[in-house]
Design a protein around this motif. Structure first.
Motif, PDB file in Angstrom:
ATOM      1  N   PHE A 108       0.853  -1.194   0.000  1.00  0.00           N
ATOM      2  CA  PHE A 108       0.000   0.000   0.000  1.00  0.00           C
ATOM      3  C   PHE A 108       0.882   1.235   0.000  1.00  0.00           C
ATOM      4  O   PHE A 108       2.101   1.169   0.194  1.00  0.00           O
ATOM      5  CB  PHE A 108      -0.940   0.014   1.211  1.00  0.00           C
ATOM      6  N   ALA A 109       0.262   2.357  -0.256  1.00  0.00           N
ATOM      7  CA  ALA A 109       0.933   3.647  -0.126  1.00  0.00           C
ATOM      8  C   ALA A 109       0.134   4.475   0.875  1.00  0.00           C
ATOM      9  O   ALA A 109      -1.098   4.413   0.893  1.00  0.00           O
ATOM     10  CB  ALA A 109       1.017   4.368  -1.465  1.00  0.00           C
ATOM     11  N   VAL A 110       0.837   5.235   1.692  1.00  0.00           N
ATOM     12  CA  VAL A 110       0.165   6.047   2.710  1.00  0.00           C
ATOM     13  C   VAL A 110       0.544   7.507   2.533  1.00  0.00           C
ATOM     14  O   VAL A 110       1.713   7.838   2.343  1.00  0.00           O
ATOM     15  CB  VAL A 110       0.495   5.548   4.132  1.00  0.00           C
ATOM     16  N   ALA A 111      -0.465   8.360   2.525  1.00  0.00           N
ATOM     17  CA  ALA A 111      -0.271   9.807   2.435  1.00  0.00           C
ATOM     18  C   ALA A 111      -0.561  10.401   3.801  1.00  0.00           C
ATOM     19  O   ALA A 111      -1.639  10.178   4.359  1.00  0.00           O
ATOM     20  CB  ALA A 111      -1.205  10.407   1.380  1.00  0.00           C
ATOM     21  N   THR A 112       0.399  11.163   4.341  1.00  0.00           N
ATOM     22  CA  THR A 112       0.277  11.709   5.686  1.00  0.00           C
ATOM     23  C   THR A 112       0.411  13.223   5.655  1.00  0.00           C
ATOM     24  O   THR A 112       1.328  13.756   5.023  1.00  0.00           O
ATOM     25  CB  THR A 112       1.369  11.140   6.612  1.00  0.00           C
ATOM     26  N   ASP A 117       5.541   3.493  -9.021  1.00  0.00           N
ATOM     27  CA  ASP A 117       6.949   3.835  -9.261  1.00  0.00           C
ATOM     28  C   ASP A 117       7.839   3.692  -8.033  1.00  0.00           C
ATOM     29  O   ASP A 117       9.059   3.829  -8.130  1.00  0.00           O
ATOM     30  CB  ASP A 117       7.072   5.237  -9.850  1.00  0.00           C
ATOM     31  N   GLY A 118       7.245   3.410  -6.861  1.00  0.00           N
ATOM     32  CA  GLY A 118       8.030   3.189  -5.656  1.00  0.00           C
ATOM     33  C   GLY A 118       8.697   4.426  -5.089  1.00  0.00           C
ATOM     34  O   GLY A 118       9.581   4.321  -4.237  1.00  0.00           O
ATOM     35  N   ARG A 119       8.280   5.627  -5.505  1.00  0.00           N
ATOM     36  CA  ARG A 119       8.913   6.865  -5.057  1.00  0.00           C
ATOM     37  C   ARG A 119       8.110   7.542  -3.961  1.00  0.00           C
ATOM     38  O   ARG A 119       6.881   7.558  -3.989  1.00  0.00           O
ATOM     39  CB  ARG A 119       9.097   7.837  -6.230  1.00  0.00           C
ATOM     40  N   THR A 120       8.826   8.124  -3.007  1.00  0.00           N
ATOM     41  CA  THR A 120       8.216   8.963  -1.981  1.00  0.00           C
ATOM     42  C   THR A 120       8.202  10.401  -2.478  1.00  0.00           C
ATOM     43  O   THR A 120       9.203  10.887  -3.013  1.00  0.00           O
ATOM     44  CB  THR A 120       9.005   8.880  -0.669  1.00  0.00           C
ATOM     45  N   VAL A 121       7.064  11.091  -2.326  1.00  0.00           N
ATOM     46  CA  VAL A 121       6.965  12.478  -2.760  1.00  0.00           C
ATOM     47  C   VAL A 121       6.330  13.315  -1.656  1.00  0.00           C
ATOM     48  O   VAL A 121       5.605  12.799  -0.805  1.00  0.00           O
ATOM     49  CB  VAL A 121       6.127  12.623  -4.058  1.00  0.00           C
ATOM     50  N   VAL A 177      -3.536  25.454   3.901  1.00  0.00           N
ATOM     51  CA  VAL A 177      -2.439  24.820   3.170  1.00  0.00           C
ATOM     52  C   VAL A 177      -2.040  23.557   3.919  1.00  0.00           C
ATOM     53  O   VAL A 177      -1.933  23.574   5.156  1.00  0.00           O
ATOM     54  CB  VAL A 177      -1.213  25.749   3.066  1.00  0.00           C
ATOM     55  N   ILE A 178      -1.857  22.459   3.200  1.00  0.00           N
ATOM     56  CA  ILE A 178      -1.342  21.242   3.824  1.00  0.00           C
ATOM     57  C   ILE A 178      -0.194  20.685   3.002  1.00  0.00           C
ATOM     58  O   ILE A 178      -0.208  20.751   1.776  1.00  0.00           O
ATOM     59  CB  ILE A 178      -2.426  20.153   4.009  1.00  0.00           C
ATOM     60  N   ASP A 179       0.822  20.160   3.683  1.00  0.00           N
ATOM     61  CA  ASP A 179       1.894  19.408   3.045  1.00  0.00           C
ATOM     62  C   ASP A 179       1.632  17.932   3.316  1.00  0.00           C
ATOM     63  O   ASP A 179       1.408  17.536   4.472  1.00  0.00           O
ATOM     64  CB  ASP A 179       3.254  19.803   3.615  1.00  0.00           C
ATOM     65  N   VAL A 180       1.668  17.128   2.258  1.00  0.00           N
ATOM     66  CA  VAL A 180       1.329  15.708   2.350  1.00  0.00           C
ATOM     67  C   VAL A 180       2.519  14.873   1.883  1.00  0.00           C
ATOM     68  O   VAL A 180       3.007  15.052   0.763  1.00  0.00           O
ATOM     69  CB  VAL A 180       0.084  15.383   1.503  1.00  0.00           C
ATOM     70  N   LEU A 181       2.978  13.973   2.736  1.00  0.00           N
ATOM     71  CA  LEU A 181       4.070  13.056   2.411  1.00  0.00           C
ATOM     72  C   LEU A 181       3.456  11.733   1.977  1.00  0.00           C
ATOM     73  O   LEU A 181       2.690  11.123   2.729  1.00  0.00           O
ATOM     74  CB  LEU A 181       4.963  12.854   3.633  1.00  0.00           C
ATOM     75  N   LEU A 231      17.045  11.599   0.803  1.00  0.00           N
ATOM     76  CA  LEU A 231      16.655  11.222   2.170  1.00  0.00           C
ATOM     77  C   LEU A 231      15.148  11.188   2.365  1.00  0.00           C
ATOM     78  O   LEU A 231      14.667  10.637   3.366  1.00  0.00           O
ATOM     79  CB  LEU A 231      17.257  12.206   3.183  1.00  0.00           C
ATOM     80  N   LEU A 232      14.385  11.788   1.471  1.00  0.00           N
ATOM     81  CA  LEU A 232      12.947  11.946   1.641  1.00  0.00           C
ATOM     82  C   LEU A 232      12.280  10.591   1.878  1.00  0.00           C
ATOM     83  O   LEU A 232      12.450   9.653   1.116  1.00  0.00           O
ATOM     84  CB  LEU A 232      12.335  12.610   0.408  1.00  0.00           C
ATOM     85  N   GLY A 233      11.527  10.493   2.963  1.00  0.00           N
ATOM     86  CA  GLY A 233      10.832   9.261   3.300  1.00  0.00           C
ATOM     87  C   GLY A 233      11.619   8.327   4.176  1.00  0.00           C
ATOM     88  O   GLY A 233      11.075   7.329   4.664  1.00  0.00           O
ATOM     89  N   GLY A 234      12.912   8.604   4.410  1.00  0.00           N
ATOM     90  CA  GLY A 234      13.686   7.781   5.332  1.00  0.00           C
ATOM     91  C   GLY A 234      13.004   7.728   6.686  1.00  0.00           C
ATOM     92  O   GLY A 234      12.461   8.729   7.159  1.00  0.00           O
ATOM     93  N   ALA A 235      12.998   6.554   7.328  1.00  0.00           N
ATOM     94  CA  ALA A 235      12.183   6.395   8.529  1.00  0.00           C
ATOM     95  C   ALA A 235      12.902   5.611   9.604  1.00  0.00           C
ATOM     96  O   ALA A 235      13.717   4.729   9.318  1.00  0.00           O
ATOM     97  CB  ALA A 235      10.871   5.696   8.174  1.00  0.00           C
TER      98      ALA A 235
END
Length: 398
Positions: free
Chosen positions: A18-22, A69-73, A94-98, A134-138
């Motif tokens: 799955f993909a999760v948008a936060t 595509d397996g990419r974090t945006v 305004v919201i920023d969504v990862l 580094l984006l999405g590193g957890a």
């Protein structure tokens, strides 16, 4: 992602990708707070929400793309007066969504929902701004300071991130924090979004009366761990309060002295009897809890105030007491009274005024101390502004 942790845990147990948008940062009148999430599995099933409907379709498509595509945006959604048909928030916020893809067996993100469901005290720290690689590193951090995963920027960055996440976990906070790429505590390098999962806040209701039964139901609905306490065993029974997490038979002041409380705890005194109220409030008003309220008429309040002064409470301590408890809703029934009390608790905790929004001109969504806005997040990496004509900026926190 706390609000959908149970569903995500089930998906993980079933081996679903799955993909999760936060939502990682908000500004203005945003409909959902940081941490709100929408997830989409490989079959197209969706759970959760990031905006209450405004941009759900666009975020759904981002999740589908991330699965492909397996990419974090990182995506920003706002409002544009110039283009009324742009995808954005009609509320003007305004919201920023990862958006992050999660494959079955992912070492960190797959452990997070299970830990939340178990009730563990854990924090999930993710890179929500900084170098693209580094984006999405957890990393998943536990209360003892141990952690799993890495941010992909080296050991010093991981250790620094773990310290910051531990501090936010200790405070039970969800939000962003900035550290330098080399791990030093300097803003502007890497933005971390930290979600803390801690035990639910407590609501302690003193007085096993009909109003208490209604308040227990309301407190449970709001997410509190609710305890009912009364010195009279004939009234403080599980049969009378089946929805309470705990029913305690003890003198109220004695129980409050020995039980655990913190800065999120809500104390509601419904005993309406001076022999219970005064010794209980003498203890409660000297504890660092979030809210202390007591039921009673204005005459009862004046008498109680006099008695509390006689036992030595100061003006500052007495000023913390919300009595008569509740907002003026014209409540009559126990259920209406419980709603009145709950409304005051929410207003006190969120900084609300309690007045009608119609014609008031007051903000619909109040900022809380320590909350990070979208402007404060200020990420300039992998951010596409959707329907937003404002200028990114950094602003000091309240």
């Amino acid at each position: 992602m706390l609000d959908i942790a149970r569903e995500l845990n089930r998906w993980i147990e079933e081996g679903r990708d799955f993909a999760v948008a936060t939502v990682v940062a908000v500004g203005g009148s945003a409909p959902r707070p940081p941490g709100a999430a929408l997830a989409v599995d490989a079959g197209g099933a969706a759970v959760g929400s990031v905006s209450g409907g405004c941009v759900e379709g666009a975020v759904y498509e981002l999740c589908v793309r991330a699965l492909q595509d397996g990419r974090t945006v990182l995506e920003r959604f706002g409002y544009s007066d110039e283009d009324a048909f742009a995808v954005g928030l009609t509320c003007g916020g305004v919201i920023d969504v990862l958006v992050t893809p999660v494959r079955a067996g992912a070492p960190v993100l797959a452990k997070w929902p299970a830990a939340v469901v178990r009730g563990d005290a854990v924090a999930l720290a993710r890179v929500a701004g900084g170098p693209a690689e580094l984006l999405g590193g957890a990393m998943l951090l536990r209360a003892d300071g141990s952690y799993d995963g890495d941010l992909g920027g080296g050991a010093e960055l991981d250790r620094s991130a773990a310290r910051e996440a531990r501090a936010m976990l200790d405070a039970g906070r969800t939000g962003t924090v900035e550290i330098a790429e080399d791990g030093s505590r300097c803003p502007g390098g890497v933005t971390l979004f930290v979600e803390s999962s801690v035990a639910p806040p407590r609501m302690i209701v003193f007085g096993a009366v009909d109003f208490a039964a209604a308040l227990v139901r309301t407190g449970t609905f709001l997410g509190y761990h609710v305890t009912v306490c009364d010195a009279r065993p004939v009234f403080a029974t599980r049969d009378r309060f089946p929805e309470a997490d705990e029913v305690v038979v003890d003198w109220p002041h004695r129980y409050l002295r020995r039980t655990g409380t913190d800065h999120r705890t809500v104390v509601c005194v419904l005993t309406h009897d001076a022999k219970f109220d005064v010794p209980l409030l003498e203890v409660a008003l000297r504890l660092p809890v979030a809210f202390v309220g007591a039921m009673g008429s204005r005459r009862t309040h004046r008498d109680r105030d006099r008695r509390l002064r006689e036992v030595g409470l100061t003006e500052a301590e007495l000023a913390r007491l919300r009595s008569p408890i509740g907002l003026d809703l014209g409540a009559r029934t126990p259920e209406e009274t419980a709603l009145s009390i709950a409304a005051e608790i929410v207003a006190a905790g969120r900084g609300g005024t309690g007045i009608p929004l119609t014609g008031s001109g007051t903000p619909i969504h109040h900022d809380r101390a320590g909350t990070t806005t979208a402007a404060e997040a200020g990420s300039s990496t992998n951010v596409r502004i959707s329907g937003y004509t404002g200028v990114q900026a950094r602003a000091g926190s309240r």
